[in-house]
Design a protein around this motif. Structure first.
Motif, PDB file in Angstrom:
ATOM      1  N   HIS A 227      50.553  58.413  10.081  1.00  0.00           N
ATOM      2  CA  HIS A 227      51.601  58.340  11.133  1.00  0.00           C
ATOM      3  C   HIS A 227      51.335  57.826  12.511  1.00  0.00           C
ATOM      4  N   ILE A 228      50.262  57.054  12.438  1.00  0.00           N
ATOM      5  CA  ILE A 228      49.908  56.479  13.461  1.00  0.00           C
ATOM      6  C   ILE A 228      50.093  54.891  13.613  1.00  0.00           C
ATOM      7  N   HIS A 229      50.621  54.383  14.693  1.00  0.00           N
ATOM      8  CA  HIS A 229      51.047  53.019  14.444  1.00  0.00           C
ATOM      9  C   HIS A 229      50.182  52.282  15.828  1.00  0.00           C
ATOM     10  N   LEU A 230      49.147  51.737  15.552  1.00  0.00           N
ATOM     11  CA  LEU A 230      48.274  51.313  16.743  1.00  0.00           C
ATOM     12  C   LEU A 230      48.860  49.990  17.247  1.00  0.00           C
ATOM     13  N   ARG A 231      49.310  50.228  18.430  1.00  0.00           N
ATOM     14  CA  ARG A 231      49.892  48.945  19.287  1.00  0.00           C
ATOM     15  C   ARG A 231      49.084  48.054  20.219  1.00  0.00           C
ATOM     16  N   GLY A 232      48.038  48.703  20.437  1.00  0.00           N
ATOM     17  CA  GLY A 232      47.152  48.135  21.373  1.00  0.00           C
ATOM     18  C   GLY A 232      46.195  48.696  22.591  1.00  0.00           C
ATOM     19  N   LEU A 233      45.695  48.099  23.559  1.00  0.00           N
ATOM     20  CA  LEU A 233      44.828  48.970  24.368  1.00  0.00           C
ATOM     21  C   LEU A 233      45.322  49.104  25.773  1.00  0.00           C
ATOM     22  N   HIS A 234      45.044  50.160  26.215  1.00  0.00           N
ATOM     23  CA  HIS A 234      45.439  50.666  27.688  1.00  0.00           C
ATOM     24  C   HIS A 234      44.345  50.830  28.712  1.00  0.00           C
ATOM     25  N   PHE A 235      44.576  50.683  29.932  1.00  0.00           N
ATOM     26  CA  PHE A 235      43.337  50.631  30.952  1.00  0.00           C
ATOM     27  C   PHE A 235      44.274  50.969  32.016  1.00  0.00           C
ATOM     28  N   HIS A 236      43.685  51.623  32.991  1.00  0.00           N
ATOM     29  CA  HIS A 236      44.083  52.109  34.266  1.00  0.00           C
ATOM     30  C   HIS A 236      42.775  52.363  35.215  1.00  0.00           C
ATOM     31  N   ILE A 237      42.451  51.564  36.083  1.00  0.00           N
ATOM     32  CA  ILE A 237      41.305  51.811  36.560  1.00  0.00           C
ATOM     33  C   ILE A 237      41.267  52.386  37.943  1.00  0.00           C
ATOM     34  N   GLY A 238      42.287  52.828  38.540  1.00  0.00           N
ATOM     35  CA  GLY A 238      42.351  53.734  39.775  1.00  0.00           C
ATOM     36  C   GLY A 238      43.692  53.134  40.745  1.00  0.00           C
ATOM     37  N   SER A 239      43.592  53.687  41.866  1.00  0.00           N
ATOM     38  CA  SER A 239      45.035  53.494  42.512  1.00  0.00           C
ATOM     39  C   SER A 239      44.429  53.013  44.174  1.00  0.00           C
ATOM     40  N   GLN A 240      45.715  52.519  44.783  1.00  0.00           N
ATOM     41  CA  GLN A 240      45.555  51.949  46.099  1.00  0.00           C
ATOM     42  C   GLN A 240      44.474  50.884  46.024  1.00  0.00           C
ATOM     43  N   ILE A 241      44.321  49.934  45.073  1.00  0.00           N
ATOM     44  CA  ILE A 241      43.521  49.038  45.030  1.00  0.00           C
ATOM     45  C   ILE A 241      43.910  47.515  45.575  1.00  0.00           C
ATOM     46  N   THR A 242      43.156  47.133  46.613  1.00  0.00           N
ATOM     47  CA  THR A 242      43.434  46.143  47.486  1.00  0.00           C
ATOM     48  C   THR A 242      42.788  44.837  47.162  1.00  0.00           C
ATOM     49  N   ASP A 243      41.380  45.150  46.994  1.00  0.00           N
ATOM     50  CA  ASP A 243      40.512  44.138  46.569  1.00  0.00           C
ATOM     51  C   ASP A 243      40.816  43.778  45.069  1.00  0.00           C
ATOM     52  N   MET A 244      41.156  42.521  44.667  1.00  0.00           N
ATOM     53  CA  MET A 244      41.661  42.102  43.408  1.00  0.00           C
ATOM     54  C   MET A 244      40.194  41.973  42.493  1.00  0.00           C
ATOM     55  N   GLN A 245      39.063  41.932  42.890  1.00  0.00           N
ATOM     56  CA  GLN A 245      37.951  41.558  42.069  1.00  0.00           C
ATOM     57  C   GLN A 245      37.828  42.757  40.941  1.00  0.00           C
ATOM     58  N   PRO A 246      38.143  43.969  41.099  1.00  0.00           N
ATOM     59  CA  PRO A 246      38.084  44.881  39.914  1.00  0.00           C
ATOM     60  C   PRO A 246      38.959  44.588  38.950  1.00  0.00           C
ATOM     61  N   TYR A 247      40.008  43.859  39.351  1.00  0.00           N
ATOM     62  CA  TYR A 247      41.030  43.510  38.200  1.00  0.00           C
ATOM     63  C   TYR A 247      40.730  42.049  37.607  1.00  0.00           C
ATOM     64  N   VAL A 248      39.818  41.172  38.148  1.00  0.00           N
ATOM     65  CA  VAL A 248      39.320  40.393  37.710  1.00  0.00           C
ATOM     66  C   VAL A 248      38.113  40.770  36.641  1.00  0.00           C
ATOM     67  N   MET A 249      37.609  41.702  36.947  1.00  0.00           N
ATOM     68  CA  MET A 249      36.689  42.072  35.976  1.00  0.00           C
ATOM     69  C   MET A 249      37.186  42.716  34.831  1.00  0.00           C
ATOM     70  N   LEU A 250      38.431  43.783  35.096  1.00  0.00           N
ATOM     71  CA  LEU A 250      38.964  44.205  33.996  1.00  0.00           C
ATOM     72  C   LEU A 250      39.620  43.059  33.003  1.00  0.00           C
ATOM     73  N   CYS A 251      39.948  42.012  33.594  1.00  0.00           N
ATOM     74  CA  CYS A 251      40.496  40.918  32.618  1.00  0.00           C
ATOM     75  C   CYS A 251      39.193  40.449  31.835  1.00  0.00           C
ATOM     76  N   GLU A 252      37.994  40.278  32.178  1.00  0.00           N
ATOM     77  CA  GLU A 252      36.973  39.891  31.691  1.00  0.00           C
ATOM     78  C   GLU A 252      36.616  40.657  30.522  1.00  0.00           C
ATOM     79  N   THR A 253      36.368  41.983  30.838  1.00  0.00           N
ATOM     80  CA  THR A 253      36.362  43.094  29.972  1.00  0.00           C
ATOM     81  C   THR A 253      37.378  42.914  28.733  1.00  0.00           C
ATOM     82  N   ILE A 254      38.443  43.157  28.962  1.00  0.00           N
ATOM     83  CA  ILE A 254      39.662  42.703  27.887  1.00  0.00           C
ATOM     84  C   ILE A 254      39.381  41.453  27.218  1.00  0.00           C
ATOM     85  N   ASN A 255      38.998  40.602  27.866  1.00  0.00           N
ATOM     86  CA  ASN A 255      38.943  39.362  26.990  1.00  0.00           C
ATOM     87  C   ASN A 255      37.771  39.351  25.909  1.00  0.00           C
ATOM     88  N   ARG A 256      36.681  40.119  26.429  1.00  0.00           N
ATOM     89  CA  ARG A 256      35.648  40.068  25.680  1.00  0.00           C
ATOM     90  C   ARG A 256      35.992  41.118  24.506  1.00  0.00           C
TER      91      ARG A 256
END
Ligand SMILES: *Cc1c(COP(=O)(O)O)cnc(C)c1O
Length: 387
Positions: free
Chosen positions: A182-211
């Motif tokens: 009764h579960i249909h797995l659609r994908g993966l979800h991430f949320h690393i925090g809030s009030q993020i103004t430096d884009m580097q953590p998002y670049v790292m997130l993309c790299e993790t997702i690619n891997r």
């Protein structure tokens, strides 16, 4: 009333209201939504509005009219988003502690996706879906162990906090999800925090997702969607200069660094960056008190109306909308609530301020009204809209 102040707030209109209250610039909200649409046009991107940032029904209606979906964290929010016109298919439901009735409500309405945060939650959703003869659409919330360099109370993607499934456990949870009828797995979800103004953590997130995607592709596992959560920050120190967050720069990180597979959609859950700048908390000065060389401005608004400074040491720009003085002074700006943390600003420089002045606390549209409380039996602050 003339002041030398550079503000885009309609002062004469605000003066007619009794304080404290929230004022929302709906035209700015529209321009913000337009900027988002423009930044993602032509991309397979789905934007969900994180309702916990501001659950005001008028705000939600405007956001959903613009075609955004919703990211929700409680049954109450699911009901409110349905009432404000969000289609259930465009809803994601996040949170570490979903109650049985909330899961049932979500399945009844056939929401787009549960963001699942633990194995026991997955098991309970599967069981309730079985009882209701439904299939739950889920994404697994992964804790990618990335430090978003933000306040520790709003960091969510590091190994030592309560959110998501760790990278070590991910494979077994995916196998488990795929084996559940009764579960249909659609994908993966991430949320690393809030009030993020430096884009580097998002670049790292993309790299993790690619891997992760490469790793699972080798095992024959493909995902229909990737959800990268929200967290884009806004300018709290100069809202007049930056009324709209830099969505172009934010979405470009994902365009350039994330290898989205063909037919895959990328989902976002933005809260703060959509509504923070369109809201201000308006308050009147009750007293100016001098004590041991310090000057306190005591407002009729308190931490019950806006808790961010007390909870996260957040900084908001303070504007005296009515002082006609050219001379300035340094003030601590505090509320009336019986807590020392009921302080909006330390050493704030304002034009000479007196009883009755109207003070605007800017950038209060996100996590302001939605976090208000009745502590000290105070009334909840009402909302006034520009339209
Ligand atoms: C709070 C939250 C968001 C929104 O975060 P913002 O910083 O307001 O953009 C998105 N996703 C999840 C899972 C959240 O808990």
């Amino acid at each position: 009333m003339e002041t030398g102040l550079n503000t885009n707030l309609p002062i004469s209109r605000l003066l007619k209201q009794s304080t404290p209250f929230y004022y929302y610039d709906i035209e700015l909200l529209h321009s913000t939504l337009q900027a988002i649409k423009q930044a993602v046009s032509g991309m397979p991107y789905h934007i969900h509005y994180a309702v916990k940032a501001n659950g005001n029904s008028h705000i939600m209606e405007e956001v959903f009219k613009a075609g955004l979906g919703a990211d929700l964290v409680s049954g109450g929010e699911i009901k409110a988003a349905l009432a404000a016109g969000c289609p259930a298919q465009a809803m994601t439901y996040s949170g570490v502690g979903k109650a049985d009735w909330e899961i049932r409500l979500s399945l009844e309405n056939e929401i787009g996706c549960f963001n699942v945060e633990s194995i026991p939650e997955l098991q309970v959703i599967n069981q309730i879906a079985l009882e209701m003869d439904k299939v739950a659409h889920v994404a697994i919330r992964v804790n990618p162990d990335i430090d978003a360099h933000t306040h520790r109370y709003i960091t969510t993607g590091t190994a030592d906090n309560k959110f998501g499934i760790s990278l070590e456990d991910l494979s077994s949870v995916i196998d488990m999800a795929q084996s559940m009828p009764h579960i249909h797995l659609r994908g993966l979800h991430f949320h690393i925090g809030s009030q993020i103004t430096d884009m580097q953590p998002y670049v790292m997130l993309c790299e993790t997702i690619n891997r992760l995607q490469d790793e699972y592709a080798q095992r024959g596992i493909a995902f229909e969607l990737i959800n990268v959560g929200g967290g884009l920050g806004v300018d709290y120190t100069d809202p007049e200069q930056h009324p709209i967050a830099d969505f172009e720069r934010y979405f470009n990180v994902f365009k350039h660094h994330l290898n989205l597979r063909p037919c895959q959609t990328l989902h976002f859950e933005l809260g703060r960056s959509i509504v923070a700048q369109c809201g201000s908390l308006l308050s009147r000065v009750l007293y100016v008190k001098e004590s041991r060389g310090k000057r306190f401005v005591i407002l009729d608004a308190g931490m019950t109306d806006l808790i961010r400074p007390a909870l996260y040491q957040a900084v908001h720009q303070m504007q005296n909308l009515t002082s006609a003085h050219l001379e300035t002074a340094t003030y601590d700006i505090v509320g009336p609530v019986c807590e020392s943390s009921d302080t909006f600003a330390h050493n704030s420089i304002l034009p000479l301020t007196q009883r009755g002045d109207l003070i605007a606390i800017r950038t209060a549209g996100a996590y302001g009204q939605s976090m208000s409380s009745t502590y000290n039996m105070r009334a909840l602050p009402p909302a006034v809209f520009s339209d």
